[in-house]
Design a protein around this motif. Structure first.
Motif, short mmCIF file in Angstrom:
data_model
loop_
_atom_site.label_atom_id
_atom_site.label_comp_id
_atom_site.label_asym_id
_atom_site.label_seq_id
_atom_site.Cartn_x
_atom_site.Cartn_y
_atom_site.Cartn_z
N SER A 152 0.80 -1.22 0.00
CA SER A 152 0.00 0.00 0.00
C SER A 152 0.84 1.28 0.00
O SER A 152 0.36 2.34 -0.40
CB SER A 152 -0.94 0.01 1.21
N GLN A 155 1.32 3.78 -3.20
CA GLN A 155 0.15 4.57 -3.58
C GLN A 155 -0.27 5.53 -2.48
O GLN A 155 -0.47 6.73 -2.72
CB GLN A 155 -1.02 3.64 -3.92
N SER A 178 -7.73 6.37 -4.82
CA SER A 178 -7.03 5.18 -4.36
C SER A 178 -7.94 3.95 -4.49
O SER A 178 -9.04 3.91 -3.92
CB SER A 178 -6.63 5.34 -2.89
#
Length: 422
Positions: A152, A155, A178
């Motif tokens: 994660s 991003q 996202s």
């Protein structure tokens, strides 16, 4: 689907309160249960308690959390957060409030929560269940310290500087496209809602407008089915949205109201529902129209519930209704509950959570023991507690109504009129 909601230090809930829709191992009414993989989830929960015990505070806690998530991106920098902690002791009033959800959306199970006060979001976290244990998507602590996984981080780390101390990162990350947070956020945006008498009528008119604009008769058909199910003498109804000048209203407005509206330059919308009633007159069947506003409170309440129930059942939404039985006959309230507990009607895992005083619904032929909750307030401390009937392990043949009225499960007022001078 909502699996669990927990709140700490909000209004009368000083200590952690947990509302669980996960089931125990009891196999009673197993045919009504919803499912997520190997988990069994409750389709409905009834919440009982005395006046001022805290039932509505549970509704307010869910409402506050959902609204904060939805409106986070609209906050200005340093705009205060609308959260009220427990105020009846010197410690809690200065401590933070916590909300926590476990839920599923589009086949994925999440846990999301946040800790805040009136100025800042202090903690926040989002986990995804890829197995029986949750996997982190992000964690936030000390307002602006973030932790990500190797997956994660590339991003989400780029979005951290887009967030502010009073905003929720879940909402901010989703607004910046996202795909790691979008599905988790959209459940709060589209799949759960709270309702009370203050917002039901406006919602009904908006839904009638939308269906009429789309030339969609499905809401009318659902409403007629609901009215016939309630054995109300309405054979049909007609809805119109009439946009007119104030002096062309189909009913008389007081002159002072007309003048005020004209001065303000209001563009008036008149919603009109005319219900058709069939009667026997002089041996012949005739049909007469009545204005919606001349109908009984119970009939109007059914009309306002129609769009909410239809939307929930068709789209698998979780709805929370405060005082659902208000103005409704107990048999009608029971019938609405049974819609969510009938797998032939509830085909998309919709859920109904509601507050009520209607003791005739306290029936183990209708509910499982883990579907009935009680809220009780300690009058010495002002603290509310939430607990399930299942904690008392009543026999399946036990008269729950009688036991409740006898105070066996608590959450009932102690009424003493002897000391009152008349």
């Amino acid at each position: 689907m909502l699996i669990q909601f927990a709140v700490t230090n909000f209004l009368s809930f000083r200590d952690e309160m947990v509302l669980s829709l996960d089931t125990n191992k009891d196999d009673s009414h197993s045919e009504i249960l919803l499912s997520y993989k190997n988990e069994r989830i409750l389709p409905s929960v009834a919440i009982y308690g005395a006046n001022a015990a805290g039932k509505s505070n549970l509704h307010k806690a869910l409402t506050a959390a959902i609204i904060m998530i939805r409106n986070s991106n609209n906050l200005q920098v340093d705009q205060p957060l609308m959260v009220t902690p427990f105020l009846l002791d010197e410690k809690s009033r200065f401590e933070k409030t916590k909300f926590d959800f476990i839920y599923t959306n589009n086949g994925i199970k999440y846990q999301y929560g946040f800790v805040l006060d009136a100025q800042h979001v202090w903690e926040e976290y989002l986990y995804e269940y890829k197995s029986t244990k949750p996997s982190m998507i992000f964690e936030r602590s000390d307002i602006n310290k973030y932790k990500f996984t190797a997956r994660s981080k590339p991003q989400l780390s780029k979005i951290v500087d887009k967030n502010t101390s009073n905003k929720l990162f879940l909402a901010t990350a989703t607004s910046w496209n996202s795909d790691l947070t979008r599905n988790a956020y959209m459940w709060f945006s589209n799949m759960i809602d709270t309702y009370d008498s203050s917002n039901l009528e406006d919602l009904m008119f908006r839904e009638f407008d939308r269906h009429q604009k789309d030339k969609d008769d499905s809401l009318n058909e659902f409403m007629l089915h609901l009215l016939k199910k309630a054995d109300i003498n309405i054979s049909n109804f007609n809805y119109k949205n009439i946009k007119q000048e104030t002096d062309q209203f189909p009913f008389v407005l007081p002159p002072e109201m007309k003048g005020l509206m004209n001065q303000m330059g209001l563009d008036v919308k008149q919603h009109r529902i005319i219900t058709a009633h069939q009667v026997i007159e002089d041996g012949e069947k005739r049909e007469y129209g009545l204005n919606y506003f001349d109908e009984s409170n119970g009939t109007k309440r059914l009309f306002t519930y129609g769009p909410v129930l239809k939307n929930a059942l068709e789209n698998g939404r979780t709805i929370i209704i405060d005082e659902m039985d208000n103005a409704l006959h107990p048999a009608m309230t029971k019938s609405l509950i049974e819609m969510f507990q009938n797998p032939n009607i509830n085909r998309h895992n919709a859920q109904l959570i509601f507050n009520t005083h209607e003791i005739s619904l306290l029936d183990l032929n209708l509910f499982r023991r883990d579907q009935i909750y009680f809220v009780e307030k300690n009058n010495q401390t002002g603290v509310s507690d939430l607990y399930s009937l299942d904690e008392f392990s009543p026999r399946k043949s036990e008269n729950i109504q009688k036991g409740y009225l006898q105070g066996r499960y608590g959450a009932i007022p102690v009424v003493n009129l002897e000391d009152i001078e008349w």
